[in-house]
Design an enzyme around this catalytic site. Structure first.
Site, short mmCIF file in Angstrom:
data_model
loop_
_atom_site.label_atom_id
_atom_site.label_comp_id
_atom_site.label_asym_id
_atom_site.label_seq_id
_atom_site.Cartn_x
_atom_site.Cartn_y
_atom_site.Cartn_z
N GLU A 1 0.88 -1.22 0.01
CA GLU A 1 0.05 -0.18 0.09
C GLU A 1 0.93 1.30 0.04
OE1 GLU A 1 -2.95 0.32 -0.55
OE2 GLU A 1 -4.04 -1.76 -0.07
N ARG B 65 1.02 3.86 -3.23
CA ARG B 65 0.32 5.30 -2.92
C ARG B 65 1.53 6.28 -2.79
NH1 ARG B 65 -5.23 4.34 0.53
NH2 ARG B 65 -5.49 2.09 0.03
N ASP C 53 -5.10 -9.67 -7.51
CA ASP C 53 -5.61 -9.08 -8.78
C ASP C 53 -4.41 -8.46 -9.51
OD1 ASP C 53 -5.10 -7.60 -6.69
OD2 ASP C 53 -6.86 -6.12 -6.74
N GLU D 36 -12.07 0.98 -10.07
CA GLU D 36 -11.82 -0.08 -11.31
C GLU D 36 -12.76 0.14 -12.37
OE1 GLU D 36 -9.81 -1.07 -7.43
OE2 GLU D 36 -11.89 -0.95 -7.76
N THR E 270 -0.78 0.68 -10.11
CA THR E 270 -2.46 0.16 -9.87
C THR E 270 -3.06 1.30 -8.97
OG1 THR E 270 -3.35 -1.94 -9.04
CG2 THR E 270 -1.52 -1.09 -7.75
#
Length: 799
Positions: free
Chosen positions: A430, A434, A563, A699, A788
């Site tokens: 994360e 980010r 994913d 998404e 992502t």
């Protein structure tokens, strides 16, 4: 050894006051060191003269000798206080002189330093977007920056454009032009020198030629606001000067100077209207910032072309069109972002996105400034890492949306307040996507070295996570102590966590030259590639950091915990210039595995969806997270993969849209269950009570962006517009911000959850803004690849 003679007037004895002349105060030559020798024939002071010898002459009897010897002895005879005063004054003068020099010199070195810096730290492909700055400011309105004579060769290496004035001009006309140039640049003679450095008129039919390149200078990175101001002033003066040349020459090709959107100009217009510049001046804009920018102007006018170093770099702009300053389309490095132009005009839907962003930002700024996430209902904040996640996630969004004031304010916080030396555990995945991704993207779009320095610092603090027996990183790392560890409840990491950090670490290595980041991340990719336990390219969800093997075998999903593994296989291949065959093979095998094991169709609408496989048993469950897949498949097809990937992408895109449309609020649940049987149930999508929440996820709008960008079908824009309307209707909080909701099936009581995730600003609104843009060069998919978390990183140019 002969004794030194005494000074004229005889030997002097120091008085009680210390002065050789008998005074009580310290003399100007303090301290005086008396000579012990008294010449023959001279009695001591205050004693009678010996018989036959002349008495010693007193100071009152004769003029006092010069007691301050010339040269270094002068300094030694000053008092200590006087020495200190002199030194202090000298230091003050030196500081003022240095400050004045830097103040004046920065105006002329800003372009050099910026270009030289870009030579070492520049992205493989130049930034697309204009800086969210106002158009060229009035140079006379900036105090303290007087025009100076420019230095030669201030650019890193653009073509040397030779333009000369036409022959046979009357003397009066030349004098009038010289006077006008002096008024533009601030002093007589500056314009002539600038002309020699920049453009000279050669005639009505012009051709841009490439001159010799000058070697890049050592990189120097200057402070962000001041040097950009100096650059704007210099560029503004140069452009005004060259506009005079263009108007005098009657150049007819005109393009706007206030935007970067593609524009059409008529080469047969009689002259440039106010507020426009000719294509040569558009070139100059880019050259002033370090060039080269070849893909700027090509018109169906003989003699007006932009030539380059080789035939492969010829511009590809259609006749009568020019993309002002968008030299990246030619695939050339060295055309940095424009630092002083406004972004392209926004359409009504884009303005609605900007309004939504500003509303969310106002709540964050007022109630959660500098904290991780906003709690809009209680007007407070929540902390995850304590690193300003929302602010960093939104940096590049503000840049893309042209929010100058907000970006600068956030940049100031990053400079003054963002510190990584704190005792806090962060999640490797994360925080990488980010924070590290957000800082790298902000650096690429703005060119501000501050963000790269912060990114390198943070990347170094994440490296202890890779110190495991298997080289599979731990999920958690303390960025203050450097201690990494798995979660408290398990020794496993999720596959998505350890395989979705490669884009960011590889780019950090490329920018800094430190290969440790790339090597650590790519070692994980190599080990996962060689593992057993896959099913036709599909991977389990967990991996053990001690053994390096998959765990919980037999469970396969494209939702949470797996994913982005598939997403990063394709995007690493694209990022690296499509050279890493292993990544492509793993991706293609995984797509075949999805088709074989996870695809199904619902009833009654025959919606294609991606389910899950649990020890051979198929589950008709699809997370909203899986809606990244249509965009990824479409991106692969765009980069040359089989056409059936695009067909599957379009089918899955319809399904993701129906997950929104079939809900009463028009917002998708976190997880959908699809009906597989012929029953009287009218809806394909079923929702369980535990899955009815919506977290403002991106998404679906992400895939809508890819599908519209690559197909041009406007229905995808319309679907995105419906989703934005639903967000505004059911999640917007009047006091500022947007909130997740707990029930997408109850429009009267959606039950806000009092949390605005950072990805709402970093991803959801960014993709909506890009979706509503009709400009394919706005973050071109041939130039950038999105991580992502929707942070654009440049595709590496061939070495």
């Amino acid at each position: 050894m002969h004794p030194r003679p005494a000074p004229p007037g005889g030997a002097l004895a120091l008085s009680p006051g210390g002065r050789p002349d008998g005074g009580g105060a310290r003399g100007p030559c303090w301290p005086w060191r008396p000579r012990p020798h008294t010449p023959a024939g001279c009695g001591g002071r205050g004693a009678a003269a010996e018989p036959g010898k002349r008495p010693c002459q007193s100071p009152a009897a004769a003029p006092a000798p010069n007691l301050c010897p010339a040269g270094p002895a002068k300094w030694k005879q000053l008092s200590r206080l006087q020495r200190m005063e002199v030194l202090f004054l000298l230091v003050v003068l030196m500081l003022f002189g240095l400050r004045s020099y830097v103040h004046v010199a920065d105006e002329w070195t800003a372009v050099d330093s910026r270009s030289a810096a870009a030579g070492q730290m520049r992205p493989a492909n130049p930034p697309v977007l204009p800086a969210p700055q106002k158009a060229a400011e009035n140079p006379e309105a900036v105090a303290g920056l007087s025009p100076q004579k420019p230095q030669r060769h201030f650019r890193r290496g653009p073509p040397n454009l030779q333009i000369r004035a036409p022959d046979g001009d009357p003397q009066e006309r030349r004098q009038d032009r010289a006077q006008r140039r002096a008024e533009v640049v601030g002093e007589a003679g500056w314009g002539a020198e600038a002309q020699r450095d920049g453009l000279r008129w050669r005639g009505a039919g012009t051709k841009l030629e490439q001159g010799p390149r000058h070697p890049p200078k050592k990189a120097e990175f200057f402070g962000w606001p001041f040097q950009q101001q100096a650059l704007r002033i210099r560029a503004s003066r140069m452009l005004q000067l060259q506009e005079l040349h263009m108007q005098e020459a009657g150049l007819s090709a005109c393009v706007p100077v206030t935007g970067l959107a593609p524009v059409t100009f008529d080469v047969h217009k009689p002259d440039c209207t106010p507020g426009t510049l000719g294509p040569l001046l558009s070139l100059l804009r880019c050259f002033l910032e370090g060039g080269p920018c070849w893909d700027l102007v090509q018109a169906d006018q003989p003699g007006l072309v932009a030539s380059s170093a080789g035939p492969s770099l010829q511009p590809k702009v259609p006749p009568r069109q020019a993309h002002s300053l968008w030299g990246h389309r030619a695939g050339l490095p060295g055309c940095p972002h424009p630092a002083f132009l406004l972004p392209a005009p926004q359409n009504e839907r884009q303005k609605a996105v900007v309004d939504a962003f500003l509303h969310a930002w106002a709540g964050y700024r007022k109630f959660a400034w500098g904290h991780d996430e906003l709690k809009p209902l209680t007007r407070s904040f929540s902390e995850w890492f304590g690193l300003g996640l929302t602010l960093i996630d939104a940096l590049d969004t503000m840049w893309i949306l042209g929010l100058k004031k907000e970006f600068q304010e956030a940049r100031k916080w990053v400079s003054k307040k963002l510190r990584f030396r704190k005792n806090v555990d962060v999640n490797l995945f994360e925080s990488t996507i980010r924070i590290l991704g957000g800082l790298l993207s902000a650096f690429h779009l703005s060119g501000d070295i501050l963000f790269l320095k912060k990114a390198e610092d943070f990347g170094n603090r994440l490296m202890p996570a890779f110190r495991t027996p298997s080289k599979i990183p731990y999920s958690m790392v303390n960025i203050g102590t450097g201690v990494a560890h798995p979660p408290r409840w398990t020794s496993d990491s999720t596959v998505a966590e350890v395989t979705s950090i490669q884009l960011e670490f590889r780019e950090l290595s490329r920018l800094t030259g430190d290969k440790k980041f790339q090597e650590a991340a790519e070692e994980v990719t190599r080990r996962v590639h060689a593992l057993h336990g896959k099913l036709d390219g599909l991977v389990p969800m967990f991996i053990n950091t001690n053994s390096g093997s998959f765990t919980h075998l037999g469970m396969f999903t494209l939702g949470a915990r797996a994913d982005s593994y598939y997403e990063y296989l394709l995007k690493q291949w694209i990022q690296g210039g499509k050279k890493e065959r292993q990544l492509l093979e793993d991706y293609l095998e995984a797509v075949d595995g999805i088709r074989k094991h996870l695809l199904a169709r619902s009833e009654p609408r025959k919606l294609t969806f991606v389910g899950e496989l649990n020890h051979g048993r198929f589950s008709a469950k699809m997370d909203h997270l899986v809606c990244f897949l249509p965009g990824t498949l479409a991106l692969g097809a765009h980069h040359g993969l089989p056409a059936e990937h695009m067909e599957l992408a379009q089918a899955l895109m319809d399904t993701c849209y129906q997950m929104y449309r079939q809900m009463e609020t028009g917002l998708s649940p976190e997880t959908a269950h699809f009906n597989l049987h012929h029953t009287k149930i009218l809806k394909d999508v079923q929702v369980k009570a535990a899955d009815r929440h919506n977290l403002l996820r991106p998404e679906t709008v992400e895939s809508l962006f890819y599908l519209y960008r690559l197909t041009g079908n406007r229905k995808y824009q319309d679907w995105g517009w419906e989703i934005l309307h639903s967000f505004n209707t059911y999640t917007r909080v009047p006091s500022g911000g947007y909130s997740s909701i707990s029930n997408v099936q109850d429009p009267r009581h959606p039950q806000p959850r009092d949390k605005m995730e950072s990805f709402f600003l970093g991803e959801t609104l960014k993709y909506l803004y890009l979706l509503f843009s009709d400009n394919p060069d706005l973050l071109s998919l041939d130039t950038y690849v999105f991580n992502t978390e929707a942070h654009p990183l440049p595709i590496w140019a061939p070495s």
